[in-house]
Design a protein around this motif. Structure first.
Motif, PDB file in Angstrom:
ATOM      1  N   ALA A  29      -5.881  44.877  23.308  1.00 54.92           N
ATOM      2  CA  ALA A  29      -7.222  45.421  23.076  1.00 54.92           C
ATOM      3  C   ALA A  29      -7.381  46.772  23.778  1.00 54.92           C
ATOM      4  CB  ALA A  29      -8.273  44.440  23.582  1.00 54.92           C
ATOM      5  N   ARG A  30      -6.601  46.979  24.827  1.00 51.38           N
ATOM      6  CA  ARG A  30      -6.770  48.179  25.654  1.00 51.38           C
ATOM      7  C   ARG A  30      -5.885  49.333  25.198  1.00 51.38           C
ATOM      8  NH1 ARG A  30      -7.523  47.989  32.168  1.00 51.38           N
ATOM      9  NH2 ARG A  30      -7.169  50.195  32.605  1.00 51.38           N
ATOM     10  N   TRP A  31      -4.696  49.010  24.668  1.00 51.41           N
ATOM     11  CA  TRP A  31      -3.767  50.047  24.203  1.00 51.41           C
ATOM     12  C   TRP A  31      -3.435  49.827  22.723  1.00 51.41           C
ATOM     13  CZ3 TRP A  31      -3.141  47.903  29.163  1.00 51.41           C
ATOM     14  CH2 TRP A  31      -3.214  48.827  30.218  1.00 51.41           C
ATOM     15  N   PRO A  32      -3.043  50.874  22.021  1.00 54.02           N
ATOM     16  CA  PRO A  32      -2.683  50.720  20.593  1.00 54.02           C
ATOM     17  C   PRO A  32      -1.300  50.079  20.458  1.00 54.02           C
ATOM     18  CG  PRO A  32      -2.367  53.002  21.271  1.00 54.02           C
ATOM     19  CD  PRO A  32      -2.956  52.291  22.456  1.00 54.02           C
ATOM     20  N   LEU A  33      -1.237  48.777  20.670  1.00 56.95           N
ATOM     21  CA  LEU A  33       0.049  48.078  20.618  1.00 56.95           C
ATOM     22  C   LEU A  33       0.352  47.589  19.205  1.00 56.95           C
ATOM     23  CD1 LEU A  33       0.158  45.865  23.828  1.00 56.95           C
ATOM     24  CD2 LEU A  33       0.773  48.268  23.504  1.00 56.95           C
ATOM     25  N   LEU A  34       1.628  47.633  18.859  1.00 58.73           N
ATOM     26  CA  LEU A  34       2.091  47.014  17.612  1.00 58.73           C
ATOM     27  C   LEU A  34       2.622  45.622  17.886  1.00 58.73           C
ATOM     28  CD1 LEU A  34       3.839  50.207  16.248  1.00 58.73           C
ATOM     29  CD2 LEU A  34       1.807  49.121  15.284  1.00 58.73           C
ATOM     30  N   GLY A  35       3.126  45.410  19.079  1.00 58.15           N
ATOM     31  CA  GLY A  35       3.640  44.094  19.428  1.00 58.15           C
ATOM     32  C   GLY A  35       3.646  43.884  20.931  1.00 58.15           C
ATOM     33  N   ASP A  46      -1.677  29.714  27.945  1.00 60.04           N
ATOM     34  CA  ASP A  46      -3.022  30.255  27.698  1.00 60.04           C
ATOM     35  C   ASP A  46      -3.261  31.542  28.477  1.00 60.04           C
ATOM     36  OD1 ASP A  46      -3.481  28.070  26.140  1.00 60.04           O
ATOM     37  OD2 ASP A  46      -4.935  27.105  27.480  1.00 60.04           O
ATOM     38  N   GLU A  47      -2.921  31.526  29.758  1.00 58.23           N
ATOM     39  CA  GLU A  47      -3.197  32.691  30.605  1.00 58.23           C
ATOM     40  C   GLU A  47      -2.380  33.903  30.166  1.00 58.23           C
ATOM     41  OE1 GLU A  47      -5.231  33.700  33.064  1.00 58.23           O
ATOM     42  OE2 GLU A  47      -6.389  31.890  32.673  1.00 58.23           O
ATOM     43  N   ILE A  48      -1.102  33.673  29.880  1.00 54.20           N
ATOM     44  CA  ILE A  48      -0.256  34.809  29.494  1.00 54.20           C
ATOM     45  C   ILE A  48      -0.711  35.356  28.143  1.00 54.20           C
ATOM     46  CG2 ILE A  48       2.100  35.556  28.971  1.00 54.20           C
ATOM     47  CD1 ILE A  48       3.103  33.598  31.060  1.00 54.20           C
ATOM     48  N   LEU A  49      -1.120  34.463  27.250  1.00 54.22           N
ATOM     49  CA  LEU A  49      -1.630  34.919  25.950  1.00 54.22           C
ATOM     50  C   LEU A  49      -2.889  35.762  26.136  1.00 54.22           C
ATOM     51  CD1 LEU A  49      -1.343  34.852  22.874  1.00 54.22           C
ATOM     52  CD2 LEU A  49      -2.706  32.744  22.863  1.00 54.22           C
ATOM     53  N   ARG A  50      -3.775  35.310  27.028  1.00 59.10           N
ATOM     54  CA  ARG A  50      -4.998  36.092  27.303  1.00 59.10           C
ATOM     55  C   ARG A  50      -4.642  37.488  27.813  1.00 59.10           C
ATOM     56  NH1 ARG A  50      -8.232  31.382  28.315  1.00 59.10           N
ATOM     57  NH2 ARG A  50      -7.126  30.774  30.195  1.00 59.10           N
ATOM     58  N   VAL A  51      -3.675  37.544  28.732  1.00 55.31           N
ATOM     59  CA  VAL A  51      -3.275  38.840  29.292  1.00 55.31           C
ATOM     60  C   VAL A  51      -2.697  39.747  28.196  1.00 55.31           C
ATOM     61  CG1 VAL A  51      -1.657  39.965  30.866  1.00 55.31           C
ATOM     62  CG2 VAL A  51      -2.915  37.935  31.626  1.00 55.31           C
ATOM     63  N   ALA A  52      -1.859  39.165  27.331  1.00 50.93           N
ATOM     64  CA  ALA A  52      -1.254  39.955  26.249  1.00 50.93           C
ATOM     65  C   ALA A  52      -2.332  40.451  25.290  1.00 50.93           C
ATOM     66  CB  ALA A  52      -0.203  39.124  25.512  1.00 50.93           C
ATOM     67  N   GLN A  53      -3.307  39.595  25.005  1.00 46.91           N
ATOM     68  CA  GLN A  53      -4.392  40.006  24.103  1.00 46.91           C
ATOM     69  C   GLN A  53      -5.253  41.103  24.724  1.00 46.91           C
ATOM     70  OE1 GLN A  53      -5.960  36.069  23.515  1.00 46.91           O
ATOM     71  NE2 GLN A  53      -5.017  35.835  21.479  1.00 46.91           N
ATOM     72  N   GLN A  54      -5.492  41.002  26.037  1.00 44.81           N
ATOM     73  CA  GLN A  54      -6.246  42.061  26.718  1.00 44.81           C
ATOM     74  C   GLN A  54      -5.493  43.389  26.642  1.00 44.81           C
ATOM     75  OE1 GLN A  54      -6.800  40.275  30.546  1.00 44.81           O
ATOM     76  NE2 GLN A  54      -8.490  38.982  29.832  1.00 44.81           N
ATOM     77  N   ALA A  55      -4.168  43.327  26.810  1.00 47.11           N
ATOM     78  CA  ALA A  55      -3.362  44.553  26.716  1.00 47.11           C
ATOM     79  C   ALA A  55      -3.466  45.148  25.313  1.00 47.11           C
ATOM     80  CB  ALA A  55      -1.907  44.264  27.078  1.00 47.11           C
TER      81      ALA A  55
END
Lengths: 86, 155, 155, 86
Positions: free
Chosen positions: B72-78, B61-70
Motif C-alpha cells: 500500500a505504501r510503495w508501487p510494488l508488483l510483488g 497473518d502478521e507477515i501478510l499484514r506487513v507485506a500488504q502494508q508495504a
C-alpha cells in the motif's frame, strides 16, 4: 466469563510448563494486565513466567494487543516474550 | 498497482531462484527486484543450531499484514516473505523477503520495511543450541530492531 | 573485515543463485544477504530491446571502486556486481548487485549504495530499439539518479 | 603536446561518426574544456557532438574528470553523455 483458550510461547511456555490450556477467569478480570495478575496468583510457575510483566507481549485472537486491551469476547489469548524472528 | 503477495511459514529451506522466477517470469513490468535473505550465523563456531518456535496462524497473518502494508505504501508488483521454523543450522537460511517494483528505490525500501516489521511483529522466537551440548538461552530481542521499525513511522 | 569482492561486465546473463552460493557456501558468518536485480522493462509493450554500450576497462574499474567504497563504509563480508552489455530483451536481467554482512542494515544500505553510484558513475549507456522497428533515442539520465547518489554524501 | 588517444561513446560517438581517433592538440589546449572547444572547431560533426558542452562527461585514463582538469600527461581521453546504466 466464558472459557478462554490460552497459548504460551518460548520461555513463557517453558516457565509455565505447558503450551496452553483452557481456563475461565473470574468476571472481574477485564483486560490483559488483569489476566496476567490473575494467572500469576495461580502458582509459582505462572508467577515466574510473568515476574517481569511489562516485557510480556500478548495477542487476542492472533492480533497484537497492549496490556490495557479488554478481553471480553476473546476466544484465544496468547502470551509470549518479545519476538526474535527474521 | 495490484501486488502479487506470497507468505509462507515452513520447516524446509526455500529456493531463492524459484521465488525470483515466480515474481518475474513472463512479465515485462518488473524493473527492480530486491531480495533479503537472513541466515543462521555460527557465532564464531559456538552455535550448533537455532531452534525457531512460532505461533502458527498468527505468524502467517502478521507477515501478510506487513507485506500488504508495504504494497500500500510503495508501487510494488510483488512481495514474497518466507520464514522457516524448527531447527536451522549455521549457514542455513532462516528468512527470505523479495520485493519487485518498476523502480529500484521502492523495491529496496519495501524489502527493508517488510524485514524491519517482520522482526518486531511476526511471532517467532529463537533458542540457541550450543556446540558444547548445552541448550543456550532464548535469543533476546534487540532495541535496535524496534527503532529500525519505528523509523518508518516518522518518514 | 576483508570483503570478498567480485565485479564482472559481461554479455551473457548471470545466475543469481550461483552468485549467492559463492558468497555464502561453507561459511557461517553471513547473517544477511541482499540482492538487487535490475531488469529490462517492456515500456508497455513498445520496447523491442535495449542496447547497452559500455566503456571497456573503465566500467570494471568504476564499479570496483564503488564496491570497495561500500566495503570500507559498511562491515561487508562480500560484494558482487555484474553488469551486462549488448542487447537485452524486455524481462531480461541487466544488472546484479549482492552485499553480504553479519547485519541486515549494512547489507541493505551497501547494496543500495552500490546501485546508486553504479548508475551515476559506471560508463554504460542505454539505447532503445522500438517494436515498430525504429531505433529510438538514447535513454536520458535522470536527475533522480544523481540525487539518489548524493544522499550518501550527506549521511 | 604528444598524440592523444580519444574515445567517444553513445551519442557523442554517433554524432562524431567514429568510436575514437588519435589526435595531437596544439600546446595551448591545456584542459578538458579547451580540448572540447578545439575539437568543436574541427568540423560540423564535432560541433554537433559538443553543442551542449556542459552535459558532456569526460574521463582521463579511465577516471572521471571535470572540464577544468589538465590534460598534460594523459594517454587516453574519453567523451560521453551522462551515464544511464544499472
Amino acid at each position: 466469563m466464558s472459557a478462554l483458550k490460552l497459548s504460551y510461547f518460548a520461555w513463557v511456555r517453558e516457565r509455565i510448563g505447558r503450551p496452553g490450556e483452557t481456563l475461565t477467569p473470574p468476571d472481574d478480570v477485564k483486560n490483559i494486565g488483569e489476566l496476567i495478575e490473575w494467572l500469576s496468583r495461580r502458582g509459582e510457575e505462572y508467577a515466574y513466567a510473568f515476574e517481569n510483566a511489562k516485557v510480556i507481549r500478548a495477542a487476542i485472537d492472533r492480533q497484537h494487543v497492549k496490556h490495557d486491551a479488554p478481553i471480553a469476547g476473546a476466544r484465544e489469548i496468547a502470551f509470549f516474550p518479545p519476538m526474535t524472528g527474521g | 498497482m495490484d501486488a502479487q503477495i506470497k507468505v509462507a511459514i515452513q520447516n524446509e529451506d526455500f529456493d531463492v531462484a524459484r521465488e525470483i522466477e515466480s515474481l518475474t517470469r513472463g512479465r515485462g513490468d518488473v524493473g527492480a527486484l530486491v531480495t533479503f535473505t537472513g541466515l543462521c550465523r555460527d557465532e564464531a563456531g559456538t552455535l550448533e543450531a537455532l531452534e525457531l518456535e512460532h505461533y502458527p496462524g498468527m505468524a502467517e497473518d502478521e507477515i501478510l499484514r506487513v507485506a500488504q502494508q508495504a504494497a500500500a505504501r510503495w508501487p510494488l508488483l510483488g512481495a514474497t516473505a518466507i520464514h522457516r521454523y524448527g531447527k536451522v543450522l549455521p549457514g542455513e537460511n532462516i528468512v527470505l523477503v523479495i520485493a519487485t517494483s518498476p523502480h529500484r528505490r521502492a523495491a529496496f525500501e519495501a524489502a527493508e520495511y517488510i524485514m524491519d516489521y517482520l522482526k518486531t511483529r511476526a511471532p517467532f522466537w529463537k533458542k540457541e543450541h550450543r556446540r558444547d551440548g548445552s541448550v543456550g538461552e532464548w535469543v533476546e530481542a534487540k532495541d535496535a530492531d524496534d527503532s529500525a521499525a519505528e523509523r518508518w513511522e516518522q518518514a
